[in-house]
Write a protein that holds these residues in place. Structure first.
Motif, short mmCIF file in Angstrom:
data_model
loop_
_atom_site.label_atom_id
_atom_site.label_comp_id
_atom_site.label_asym_id
_atom_site.label_seq_id
_atom_site.Cartn_x
_atom_site.Cartn_y
_atom_site.Cartn_z
N SER A 1 1.00 -0.35 -0.21
CA SER A 1 -0.03 0.48 -0.10
C SER A 1 0.89 1.32 0.15
O SER A 1 0.46 2.21 -0.46
CB SER A 1 -1.41 -0.16 0.82
N LEU A 2 1.75 1.11 0.81
CA LEU A 2 2.74 2.31 0.62
C LEU A 2 3.39 2.61 -0.70
O LEU A 2 3.62 4.19 -0.61
CB LEU A 2 4.19 2.21 1.87
N ALA A 3 3.54 2.13 -1.05
CA ALA A 3 4.62 1.94 -2.50
C ALA A 3 3.44 2.45 -3.63
O ALA A 3 3.69 3.36 -4.09
CB ALA A 3 4.78 0.50 -3.16
N LEU A 4 2.21 1.55 -3.49
CA LEU A 4 1.62 2.15 -4.21
C LEU A 4 1.31 3.85 -4.38
O LEU A 4 0.75 4.41 -4.82
CB LEU A 4 -0.21 2.04 -4.15
N VAL A 5 1.13 4.18 -2.57
CA VAL A 5 1.12 5.75 -2.08
C VAL A 5 1.80 6.51 -3.28
O VAL A 5 1.79 7.56 -3.08
CB VAL A 5 0.52 5.90 -0.92
N LEU A 6 3.06 5.91 -2.68
CA LEU A 6 4.54 7.10 -3.50
C LEU A 6 4.43 6.90 -4.84
O LEU A 6 4.30 7.90 -5.01
CB LEU A 6 5.18 6.02 -2.82
N CYS A 7 3.61 5.88 -5.35
CA CYS A 7 3.76 6.28 -6.86
C CYS A 7 2.49 6.94 -7.36
O CYS A 7 2.38 7.85 -7.87
CB CYS A 7 3.89 4.91 -6.84
N LEU A 8 1.11 6.93 -6.53
CA LEU A 8 0.54 8.69 -6.44
C LEU A 8 0.87 9.61 -6.47
O LEU A 8 0.66 10.04 -7.08
CB LEU A 8 -0.77 7.49 -5.83
N ILE A 9 1.44 9.56 -5.16
CA ILE A 9 1.92 11.21 -4.53
C ILE A 9 2.57 11.15 -6.25
O ILE A 9 2.75 12.84 -6.33
CB ILE A 9 2.70 11.10 -3.56
N GLN A 10 3.65 11.11 -6.03
CA GLN A 10 4.55 10.75 -6.88
C GLN A 10 4.27 11.68 -9.03
O GLN A 10 4.41 12.21 -9.37
CB GLN A 10 6.10 9.93 -7.24
N ARG A 11 3.20 10.71 -8.87
CA ARG A 11 2.46 10.95 -9.97
C ARG A 11 1.26 11.85 -10.58
O ARG A 11 1.76 13.10 -10.49
CB ARG A 11 1.29 9.84 -10.97
N VAL A 12 0.93 12.53 -9.40
CA VAL A 12 0.02 13.61 -9.21
C VAL A 12 -0.06 14.61 -8.48
O VAL A 12 -0.55 15.76 -8.85
CB VAL A 12 -0.95 13.03 -8.03
N GLY A 13 1.03 14.85 -7.83
CA GLY A 13 2.12 15.35 -6.94
C GLY A 13 1.66 16.35 -5.42
O GLY A 13 2.13 16.75 -4.66
N THR A 14 0.43 14.84 -5.03
CA THR A 14 -0.08 16.02 -3.40
C THR A 14 -0.78 14.25 -2.52
O THR A 14 -0.42 13.15 -3.87
CB THR A 14 -1.92 16.59 -3.45
N ASP A 15 -0.88 14.24 -1.53
CA ASP A 15 -1.74 13.45 -1.39
C ASP A 15 -2.36 13.81 -0.31
O ASP A 15 -3.07 12.71 0.65
CB ASP A 15 -0.06 12.84 0.06
N ASP A 16 -3.04 14.89 -0.39
CA ASP A 16 -4.04 15.46 0.27
C ASP A 16 -5.44 14.06 -0.52
O ASP A 16 -5.49 14.15 -2.00
CB ASP A 16 -4.81 16.74 -0.35
N ALA A 17 -6.30 14.13 0.03
CA ALA A 17 -7.34 12.66 -0.20
C ALA A 17 -8.03 14.09 -1.15
O ALA A 17 -9.01 13.25 -1.99
CB ALA A 17 -8.10 12.12 0.86
N LEU A 18 -8.63 15.14 -0.92
CA LEU A 18 -9.75 15.70 -1.77
C LEU A 18 -8.81 16.13 -3.20
O LEU A 18 -9.49 16.42 -4.14
CB LEU A 18 -9.75 16.57 -0.70
N ALA A 19 -7.76 16.38 -2.52
CA ALA A 19 -7.16 17.42 -3.74
C ALA A 19 -6.83 15.72 -5.05
O ALA A 19 -6.98 15.85 -6.21
CB ALA A 19 -5.33 17.78 -3.68
N LEU A 20 -6.68 14.41 -4.79
CA LEU A 20 -6.88 13.47 -5.70
C LEU A 20 -8.17 13.68 -6.56
O LEU A 20 -7.51 13.07 -7.94
CB LEU A 20 -6.47 11.98 -4.72
N ARG A 21 -9.22 14.07 -6.34
CA ARG A 21 -10.27 14.33 -7.49
C ARG A 21 -9.88 14.56 -8.59
O ARG A 21 -10.11 14.36 -9.96
CB ARG A 21 -11.53 14.82 -6.39
#
Length: 145
Positions: A90-110
């Motif tokens: 899960s942490l690996a997926l979160v890190l890839c998501l943060i690198q791709r999108v540039g944020t770790d805020d759940a509302l900003a991920l929309r």
């Protein structure tokens, strides 16, 4: 001893739920890991913690007396290994998501959702795909019965 463990499980669950409800995705993953650890503690407590006798049934008896139950210990050991692997995945997926999108805020991920003009995966926005409640009868099936 059991009261200390019960309070520890309660505090651990409270901390895990608090983190899991956070807007920060990393904190949410860590909160779920902490809740898993609290469940492991509760399951481990079911196996009689205070006993130091080996888990061996005396010949002629059918019940294990005054010894710790080995089944909850084996289940907790298995759950620790599985939980550890799940948290790191899960942490690996979160890190890839943060690198791709540039944020770790759940509302900003929309904002990472596809735009309506995306040719690869457009979002479904047509009224045909919206659920209807209460469900209507299918006209093709009305004659059968």
């Amino acid at each position: 001893m059991i009261w200390v463990l019960a309070v520890t499980v309660g505090v651990t669950v409270a901390a895990g739920v608090y983190l899991a409800l956070s807007r920060d995705v990393f904190r949410a993953v860590m909160g779920l890991a902490i809740v898993g650890s609290a469940i492991n503690l509760a399951l481990f407590a079911a196996g009689r913690l205070g006993s130091s006798a080996p888990a061996v049934v005396v010949p002629g008896e059918t019940v294990l007396r005054n010894a710790a139950n080995p089944l909850p210990q084996a289940l907790v050991l298995t759950a620790i290994v599985i939980g550890f692997a799940l948290v790191w995945f899960s942490l690996a997926l979160v890190l890839c998501l943060i690198q791709r999108v540039g944020t770790d805020d759940a509302l900003a991920l929309r904002l990472a959702e596809p735009v309506p003009t995306d040719a690869v995966k457009p979002p479904v926005t047509e009224a045909v795909h919206e659920p209807v409640w209460p469900p209507r009868a299918d006209p093709a099936l009305e004659g059968r019965g």
